[in-house]
Enzyme design. Structure first.
Site, PDB file in Angstrom:
ATOM      1  N   TYR A 141       0.909  -1.058   0.186  1.00 10.43           N
ATOM      2  CA  TYR A 141       0.238  -0.032   0.104  1.00 10.43           C
ATOM      3  C   TYR A 141       0.825   1.357  -0.602  1.00 10.43           C
ATOM      4  CZ  TYR A 141      -4.349   2.695   2.197  1.00 10.43           C
ATOM      5  OH  TYR A 141      -4.860   3.959   1.390  1.00 10.43           O
ATOM      6  N   LYS A 169      -1.157  -1.617  -3.858  1.00  5.89           N
ATOM      7  CA  LYS A 169      -2.457  -0.749  -4.138  1.00  5.89           C
ATOM      8  C   LYS A 169      -1.655   0.808  -4.242  1.00  5.89           C
ATOM      9  CE  LYS A 169      -6.301   1.740  -1.034  1.00  5.89           C
ATOM     10  NZ  LYS A 169      -6.605   1.538  -0.438  1.00  5.89           N
TER      11      LYS A 169
END
Length: 307
Positions: A141, A169
Site C-alpha cells: 500500500y 495499491k
C-alpha cells in the site's frame, strides 16, 4: 502465490453502536458489519478489505481488530476475497497481524510501510521481507500522504522480487505512477484513490481497492466493468457524475464523509467514528449529501428500463 485481484475490493467501513463500557463509548457492531460485507458481495464486489484506514483499525483494541477479520471471513465465505489490513509501526507488529490473518482465513493482506515513522529504503525493504515470510499474498500500500514514505516505482519493482508480493495499491495521487510502475515490473497495480480511478484503469491498473463502493457498490461495479471493457465514453459519463463525491476519498475527513454517504444512500452501516476523528461540520455534510445524491442519480439511470 496467485491471487486474482481483478474487480472491486472494498476497504470496508466499520459500524459502531453506543456502549458506555467500550472505547470512546462506541462498541463495534459485528452483526451489522457482517451484513455489510455480505451486502457488498451480493452487489457484485470482488472482495472486502477489513482493518484499513476506513475500518478505523488504529482506533481498535487488539481483540476488536482480530475479530473484525474473522467476521469478514465468516460473512463472505468462499464467495469473495478477504484482504486484511495488517499495518503496524514495526515489522514485528505487522507480521503478527499477518500471522493472525492467515490463521483466521484471510486470502491476502494489505500492508503499508512502517506507520508513524518515516522509514528509509532499507527499513522498508526489511519490513516487507519479514511479513513476506508469513506466506500470504501481499498487496503493498503506497500512501505517502499519510505515512510520509513513498514506494517509488523502482522500490516497488525491488519489493516485487519477494516471494509473496503480488500487487500494490497505489495512492500517491500521481496519475503517472501506474504507467511508471508497469514499465519496470509486471506487478498488479490496484487503483487506490477513488477520484483517480478513471485515469488508473485506463493506464493499466487491474483492480480497484475502493472506499466509496461502501455507499453504492452496484454503481461502482458498473463503472469498473465499463472501464475494464474499454467502454470509455460510457464510463466517462458515469465517472463525471461520481467524481465529486469520490474526491472525498482523498480528503482528511474521508472516513466521516464515506460513512455519511452510506447514511444518505439509505444503508445502516454509516454512523459515527471513533476518536481522533470527529463529526463533519454542517457545511461539509451539505456538500457530501449533494455529491452523494448526484452519484446515486447517475447510478439509478443505469438501472432504468431505457438504460
Amino acid at each position: 502465490m496467485p491471487l486474482d485481484l481483478g474487480g472491486v475490493i472494498v476497504a470496508t467501513t466499520l459500524p459502531f453502536r453506543p456502549d458506555d463500557d467500550a472505547p470512546a463509548g462506541l462498541a463495534v457492531d459485528y452483526e451489522r458489519y457482517a451484513e455489510h460485507c455480505a451486502w457488498l458481495v451480493d452487489n457484485g464486489c470482488r472482495g472486502v478489505g477489513p482493518n484499513g484506514s476506513l475500518g478505523e483499525y488504529s482506533s481498535l483494541t487488539d481483540e476488536e481488530r482480530r475479530r473484525v477479520v474473522r467476521t469478514a471471513v465468516e460473512a463472505v465465505g468462499d464467495r469473495a476475497l478477504v484482504v486484511a489490513g495488517v499495518h503496524g509501526v514495526g515489522w514485528h507488529q505487522a507480521r503478527a497481524w499477518a500471522e493472525a490473518a492467515a490463521e483466521d482465513g484471510a486470502d491476502g493482506v494489505l500492508l503499508l510501510p512502517p506507520t508513524l515513522y518515516r522509514a528509509n529504503r532499507d527499513e522498508v525493504l526489511h519490513h516487507y521481507a519479514k511479513v513476506d515470510e508469513v506466506g500470504l499474498p501481499i498487496m503493498m500500500y503506497n500512501n505517502p500522504i499519510d505515512t510520509k514514505v513513498d514506494l517509488t516505482p523502482d522500490l516497488i519493482a525491488e519489493l516485487y522480487e519477494l516471494d509473496h508480493v503480488v500487487a500494490v495499491k497505489e495512492f500517491s495521487l500521481d496519475a503517472r505512477r501506474v504507467r511508471e510502475i508497469k514499465d519496470l515490473c509486471d506487478i498488479d497495480v490496484i487503483a487506490g484513490a477513488d477520484d483517480l480511478l478513471f485515469e488508473a484503469l485506463v493506464a493499466g491498473a487491474t483492480g480497484w481497492f475502493a472506499g466509496y463502493p461502501n455507499a453504492f457498490p452496484r454503481e461502482a461495479v458498473r463503472l469498473y466493468e465499463l472501464l475494464s471493457a474499454d467502454r470509455v465514453a460510457e464510463a466517462r459519463d458515469l465517472f463525471t457524475e461520481m467524481a465529486p463525491v469520490f474526491a472525498w476519498d482523498s480528503k482528511t475527513e474521508f472516513v466521516q464523509a464515506i460513512k455519511f454517504s452510506i447514511d444518505v444512500a439509505g444503508e445502516s452501516v454509516g454512523g459515527p467514528t471513533r476518536p481522533p476523528r470527529g463529526p463533519l461540520t454542517e457545511a461539509q455534510r451539505a456538500v457530501v449529501r449533494r455529491d452523494t445524491e448526484r452519484a446515486l442519480r447517475a447510478g439509478a439511470s443505469l438501472r432504468s428500463p431505457a438504460a
